[in-house]
Design a protein around this motif. Structure first.
Motif, PDB file in Angstrom:
ATOM      1  N   LEU A 115       0.925  -1.240  -0.052  1.00  0.00           N
ATOM      2  CA  LEU A 115      -0.044   0.076  -0.001  1.00  0.00           C
ATOM      3  C   LEU A 115       0.691   1.189   0.113  1.00  0.00           C
ATOM      4  O   LEU A 115       0.591   2.224  -0.636  1.00  0.00           O
ATOM      5  N   LEU A 135       1.423   4.252  -3.149  1.00  0.00           N
ATOM      6  CA  LEU A 135       0.812   5.487  -2.767  1.00  0.00           C
ATOM      7  C   LEU A 135       2.116   6.542  -2.719  1.00  0.00           C
ATOM      8  O   LEU A 135       1.923   7.813  -2.708  1.00  0.00           O
ATOM      9  N   ARG A 137      -7.190   7.398   0.518  1.00  0.00           N
ATOM     10  CA  ARG A 137      -7.003   6.154   0.163  1.00  0.00           C
ATOM     11  C   ARG A 137      -7.867   5.138   1.191  1.00  0.00           C
ATOM     12  O   ARG A 137      -8.169   4.148   0.856  1.00  0.00           O
ATOM     13  N   THR A 155      -9.320   1.430   0.768  1.00  0.00           N
ATOM     14  CA  THR A 155      -8.726   0.164   1.811  1.00  0.00           C
ATOM     15  C   THR A 155      -9.787  -0.515   2.268  1.00  0.00           C
ATOM     16  O   THR A 155      -9.944  -1.666   2.222  1.00  0.00           O
TER      17      THR A 155
END
Length: 290
Positions: A18, A22, A89, A93
Protein backbone atom coordinates in the motif's frame (compact mmCIF):
# COMPACT_ATOMS: atom_id res chain seq x y z
CA UNK A 1 -5.15 -13.00 7.82
CA UNK A 2 -8.81 -12.94 8.69
CA UNK A 3 -10.51 -10.63 11.16
CA UNK A 4 -14.08 -10.45 12.49
CA UNK A 5 -17.00 -10.66 10.07
CA UNK A 6 -14.80 -11.61 7.13
CA UNK A 7 -12.51 -8.60 7.48
CA UNK A 8 -8.98 -9.16 6.23
CA UNK A 9 -6.29 -7.47 8.27
CA UNK A 10 -3.11 -5.94 6.93
CA UNK A 11 0.20 -7.73 7.33
CA UNK A 12 3.75 -6.63 6.44
CA UNK A 13 3.36 -7.36 2.72
CA UNK A 14 0.07 -5.45 2.47
CA UNK A 15 1.40 -2.48 4.44
CA UNK A 16 4.50 -2.13 2.29
CA UNK A 17 2.52 -2.70 -0.88
CA UNK A 18 0.00 0.00 0.00
CA UNK A 19 2.73 2.44 0.95
CA UNK A 20 4.63 1.79 -2.25
CA UNK A 21 1.52 2.20 -4.41
CA UNK A 22 0.81 5.56 -2.77
CA UNK A 23 4.38 6.76 -2.79
CA UNK A 24 4.20 7.06 0.99
CA UNK A 25 7.45 7.27 2.91
CA UNK A 26 6.75 7.33 6.68
CA UNK A 27 7.99 10.54 8.26
CA UNK A 28 9.08 11.36 11.79
CA UNK A 29 7.45 14.78 11.41
CA UNK A 30 4.00 13.19 11.24
CA UNK A 31 4.94 10.44 13.68
CA UNK A 32 4.11 7.74 11.17
CA UNK A 33 4.80 4.19 12.34
CA UNK A 34 2.37 1.71 10.81
CA UNK A 35 1.30 -1.44 12.68
CA UNK A 36 1.79 -4.46 10.45
CA UNK A 37 0.99 -7.30 12.86
CA UNK A 38 -2.63 -8.59 12.73
CA UNK A 39 -2.39 -10.17 16.18
CA UNK A 40 -1.44 -6.82 17.70
CA UNK A 41 -4.38 -5.18 15.93
CA UNK A 42 -6.75 -7.84 17.29
CA UNK A 43 -5.32 -7.37 20.77
CA UNK A 44 -5.80 -3.59 20.70
CA UNK A 45 -9.30 -3.85 19.24
CA UNK A 46 -10.31 -6.31 21.97
CA UNK A 47 -8.71 -4.25 24.74
CA UNK A 48 -10.72 -1.19 23.69
CA UNK A 49 -13.81 -2.82 25.23
CA UNK A 50 -16.18 -1.62 22.54
CA UNK A 51 -19.80 -2.68 22.24
CA UNK A 52 -21.97 -2.54 19.15
CA UNK A 53 -23.35 0.88 20.11
CA UNK A 54 -19.97 2.58 20.36
CA UNK A 55 -18.93 5.25 17.90
CA UNK A 56 -15.15 5.36 17.62
CA UNK A 57 -12.91 8.31 16.89
CA UNK A 58 -9.61 7.03 15.50
CA UNK A 59 -6.83 9.58 15.16
CA UNK A 60 -4.11 8.91 12.60
CA UNK A 61 -5.47 5.75 10.95
CA UNK A 62 -2.59 5.79 8.47
CA UNK A 63 -2.87 2.89 6.05
CA UNK A 64 -5.84 1.41 7.92
CA UNK A 65 -4.41 -1.42 10.04
CA UNK A 66 -6.29 -0.59 13.23
CA UNK A 67 -9.29 0.79 11.34
CA UNK A 68 -9.96 -2.67 9.91
CA UNK A 69 -9.72 -4.22 13.36
CA UNK A 70 -12.12 -1.72 14.91
CA UNK A 71 -14.86 -1.53 12.27
CA UNK A 72 -16.50 -4.90 13.08
CA UNK A 73 -16.72 -3.95 16.76
CA UNK A 74 -18.24 -0.47 16.42
CA UNK A 75 -21.48 1.08 15.22
CA UNK A 76 -19.48 3.73 13.37
CA UNK A 77 -15.90 4.96 13.08
CA UNK A 78 -14.64 8.49 12.47
CA UNK A 79 -11.11 8.31 11.06
CA UNK A 80 -9.29 11.63 11.49
CA UNK A 81 -6.24 11.76 9.22
CA UNK A 82 -3.96 14.74 8.56
CA UNK A 83 -2.11 13.24 5.57
CA UNK A 84 -4.20 13.93 2.43
CA UNK A 85 -2.91 10.89 0.54
CA UNK A 86 -3.71 8.50 3.39
CA UNK A 87 -7.09 10.11 4.04
CA UNK A 88 -8.07 9.75 0.39
CA UNK A 89 -7.00 6.10 0.20
CA UNK A 90 -8.64 4.80 3.40
CA UNK A 91 -12.20 4.31 2.03
CA UNK A 92 -10.82 2.20 -0.83
CA UNK A 93 -8.79 0.08 1.59
CA UNK A 94 -11.88 -0.56 3.71
CA UNK A 95 -13.91 -1.39 0.60
CA UNK A 96 -11.25 -3.94 -0.39
CA UNK A 97 -10.53 -5.54 2.97
CA UNK A 98 -13.88 -5.05 4.77
CA UNK A 99 -16.42 -4.71 1.94
CA UNK A 100 -19.45 -5.17 4.16
CA UNK A 101 -18.52 -2.37 6.54
CA UNK A 102 -17.92 0.64 4.31
CA UNK A 103 -21.06 2.37 5.57
CA UNK A 104 -19.61 2.43 9.09
CA UNK A 105 -16.67 4.63 8.10
CA UNK A 106 -16.40 8.41 7.85
CA UNK A 107 -13.01 9.86 6.98
CA UNK A 108 -12.12 13.38 8.08
CA UNK A 109 -9.08 14.96 6.42
CA UNK A 110 -8.44 17.14 9.44
CA UNK A 111 -5.98 17.98 12.18
CA UNK A 112 -7.18 16.12 15.26
CA UNK A 113 -6.27 19.13 17.39
CA UNK A 114 -8.77 21.26 15.50
CA UNK A 115 -11.70 18.96 14.78
CA UNK A 116 -14.92 19.74 16.65
CA UNK A 117 -17.85 17.74 17.96
CA UNK A 118 -20.13 19.37 15.37
CA UNK A 119 -18.13 17.72 12.59
CA UNK A 120 -18.74 14.19 13.83
CA UNK A 121 -22.18 12.67 13.47
CA UNK A 122 -22.92 10.30 15.12
CA UNK A 123 -21.13 11.61 18.18
CA UNK A 124 -18.06 9.61 19.22
CA UNK A 125 -18.22 7.62 22.45
CA UNK A 126 -14.71 6.13 22.37
CA UNK A 127 -11.25 7.36 21.38
CA UNK A 128 -9.14 4.48 20.08
CA UNK A 129 -5.91 5.26 18.28
CA UNK A 130 -2.27 4.57 17.59
CA UNK A 131 -1.25 8.15 18.28
CA UNK A 132 1.76 9.90 16.74
CA UNK A 133 4.29 10.22 19.55
CA UNK A 134 4.82 13.94 19.07
CA UNK A 135 1.18 14.96 19.66
CA UNK A 136 -0.16 12.14 21.83
CA UNK A 137 -0.86 14.08 25.02
CA UNK A 138 -2.38 17.17 23.33
CA UNK A 139 -4.64 14.97 21.19
CA UNK A 140 -5.98 13.06 24.20
CA UNK A 141 -6.57 16.16 26.31
CA UNK A 142 -8.10 18.10 23.42
CA UNK A 143 -10.51 15.28 22.66
CA UNK A 144 -11.57 15.04 26.29
CA UNK A 145 -12.09 18.81 26.47
CA UNK A 146 -14.03 19.18 23.22
CA UNK A 147 -16.00 15.95 22.83
CA UNK A 148 -18.47 15.66 25.71
CA UNK A 149 -19.93 12.46 24.25
CA UNK A 150 -16.75 10.46 24.94
CA UNK A 151 -17.12 7.72 27.55
CA UNK A 152 -13.87 5.79 27.26
CA UNK A 153 -10.69 5.34 25.30
CA UNK A 154 -7.65 3.23 24.54
CA UNK A 155 -4.61 4.88 23.02
CA UNK A 156 -1.22 3.56 22.03
CA UNK A 157 1.58 6.00 22.86
CA UNK A 158 5.29 5.96 23.62
CA UNK A 159 5.78 3.82 26.74
CA UNK A 160 7.27 6.73 28.68
CA UNK A 161 4.18 8.81 27.89
CA UNK A 162 1.90 5.96 28.95
CA UNK A 163 3.68 5.83 32.29
CA UNK A 164 3.36 9.59 32.78
CA UNK A 165 -0.31 9.72 31.84
CA UNK A 166 -1.20 7.04 34.37
CA UNK A 167 1.22 8.05 37.16
CA UNK A 168 -0.17 8.53 40.67
CA UNK A 169 0.57 11.39 43.09
CA UNK A 170 3.91 10.94 44.81
CA UNK A 171 5.61 9.46 41.78
CA UNK A 172 8.63 11.19 40.23
CA UNK A 173 6.96 11.01 36.81
CA UNK A 174 3.63 12.38 38.05
CA UNK A 175 3.09 15.71 36.33
CA UNK A 176 0.88 17.87 34.14
CA UNK A 177 -0.38 15.06 31.85
CA UNK A 178 -1.16 12.85 34.87
CA UNK A 179 -3.21 15.52 36.64
CA UNK A 180 -5.07 16.73 33.57
CA UNK A 181 -6.06 13.23 32.47
CA UNK A 182 -7.20 12.54 36.04
CA UNK A 183 -9.50 15.57 35.84
CA UNK A 184 -11.52 13.76 33.18
CA UNK A 185 -11.02 10.07 33.71
CA UNK A 186 -9.63 7.15 35.64
CA UNK A 187 -6.79 5.56 33.70
CA UNK A 188 -4.50 2.55 33.72
CA UNK A 189 -1.73 1.04 31.65
CA UNK A 190 -3.14 -1.75 29.50
CA UNK A 191 0.05 -3.42 28.28
CA UNK A 192 3.18 -2.89 26.22
CA UNK A 193 3.55 -3.07 22.44
CA UNK A 194 6.94 -4.15 21.05
CA UNK A 195 8.69 -1.99 18.48
CA UNK A 196 8.94 -4.93 16.06
CA UNK A 197 5.23 -4.78 15.13
CA UNK A 198 5.70 -1.37 13.46
CA UNK A 199 7.06 -0.25 10.14
CA UNK A 200 9.36 1.55 10.28
CA UNK A 201 10.56 0.17 13.62
CA UNK A 202 10.64 2.99 16.20
CA UNK A 203 13.55 3.24 18.62
CA UNK A 204 11.23 3.13 21.64
CA UNK A 205 8.62 0.79 23.08
CA UNK A 206 4.95 1.67 23.01
CA UNK A 207 2.32 1.30 25.70
CA UNK A 208 -1.46 1.16 25.85
CA UNK A 209 -3.40 3.55 28.07
CA UNK A 210 -7.04 2.76 28.84
CA UNK A 211 -9.27 5.39 30.40
CA UNK A 212 -12.88 5.67 31.52
CA UNK A 213 -14.61 9.00 31.87
CA UNK A 214 -15.98 9.89 35.28
CA UNK A 215 -17.72 12.93 36.76
CA UNK A 216 -15.27 15.80 36.99
CA UNK A 217 -14.27 16.99 40.48
CA UNK A 218 -17.09 18.81 42.22
CA UNK A 219 -16.13 22.45 42.05
CA UNK A 220 -17.60 25.66 40.73
CA UNK A 221 -14.19 26.57 39.34
CA UNK A 222 -13.77 26.37 35.57
CA UNK A 223 -11.35 23.73 34.31
CA UNK A 224 -9.11 26.40 32.82
CA UNK A 225 -8.58 27.93 36.27
CA UNK A 226 -7.64 24.58 37.78
CA UNK A 227 -5.28 23.79 34.91
CA UNK A 228 -3.59 27.18 35.40
CA UNK A 229 -2.68 26.10 38.94
CA UNK A 230 -1.41 22.75 37.66
CA UNK A 231 0.74 24.41 35.01
CA UNK A 232 2.23 26.83 37.56
CA UNK A 233 2.92 24.09 40.11
CA UNK A 234 4.89 21.94 37.68
CA UNK A 235 6.66 24.76 35.84
CA UNK A 236 9.03 24.81 38.80
CA UNK A 237 8.45 21.37 40.24
CA UNK A 238 11.57 21.43 42.45
CA UNK A 239 10.17 24.39 44.37
CA UNK A 240 7.64 24.26 47.17
CA UNK A 241 4.12 25.19 46.18
CA UNK A 242 4.40 28.43 48.15
CA UNK A 243 7.20 29.49 45.80
CA UNK A 244 5.98 27.80 42.62
CA UNK A 245 2.52 29.37 42.84
CA UNK A 246 3.73 32.86 43.74
CA UNK A 247 3.38 34.17 40.21
CA UNK A 248 -0.10 32.68 39.84
CA UNK A 249 -1.32 33.94 43.22
CA UNK A 250 0.28 37.38 43.17
CA UNK A 251 3.09 36.64 45.59
CA UNK A 252 4.33 33.95 48.02
CA UNK A 253 2.14 35.19 50.87
CA UNK A 254 -0.99 35.05 48.73
CA UNK A 255 -0.01 31.58 47.53
CA UNK A 256 0.34 30.41 51.14
CA UNK A 257 -3.09 31.78 52.00
CA UNK A 258 -4.67 29.92 49.09
CA UNK A 259 -2.82 26.71 49.98
CA UNK A 260 -3.77 26.79 53.63
CA UNK A 261 -7.40 27.55 52.73
CA UNK A 262 -7.35 24.41 50.57
CA UNK A 263 -5.84 22.34 53.38
CA UNK A 264 -2.52 21.95 51.54
CA UNK A 265 0.89 22.29 53.19
CA UNK A 266 2.63 25.31 51.59
CA UNK A 267 5.92 23.36 51.77
CA UNK A 268 4.50 20.51 49.67
CA UNK A 269 5.36 20.09 45.99
CA UNK A 270 3.06 19.67 43.03
CA UNK A 271 3.89 16.00 42.55
CA UNK A 272 2.26 15.22 45.92
CA UNK A 273 -1.19 16.65 45.13
CA UNK A 274 -4.30 15.03 43.71
CA UNK A 275 -6.41 16.74 41.08
CA UNK A 276 -9.03 17.44 43.76
CA UNK A 277 -6.46 19.33 45.82
CA UNK A 278 -5.44 21.39 42.81
CA UNK A 279 -9.12 22.24 42.30
CA UNK A 280 -9.44 23.31 45.93
CA UNK A 281 -6.47 25.68 45.58
CA UNK A 282 -7.95 27.20 42.42
CA UNK A 283 -11.33 27.57 44.12
CA UNK A 284 -9.94 29.84 46.82
CA UNK A 285 -8.48 32.30 44.33
CA UNK A 286 -11.45 32.06 41.99
CA UNK A 287 -13.86 33.13 44.76
CA UNK A 288 -11.74 36.12 45.76
CA UNK A 289 -12.76 39.58 44.50
CA UNK A 290 -10.61 40.53 41.52
Amino acid sequence: MTGDEGVRLLGPAEIRGLAESLGVHPTKKLGQNFVHDPNTVRRIAAAAGLDDTDVVMEVGPGLGSLTLGLLPRAAHLHAVELDPVLAARLPATVAEYAPGLTDRLTVHHRDALQITAAEMDPAPTALVANLPYNVAVPVVLQALANLPSLRKGLVMVQLEVAERLTAAPGSKIYGIPSVKLAWYASSRQAGKVPAAVFWPVPNVESGLVAFTLRPQPETAVPRTEVFAVVDAAFAQRRKTLRAALAGWAGGPAQAEIALRAAGVDPQARGEQLTVTEFAAIAAHRYREPR
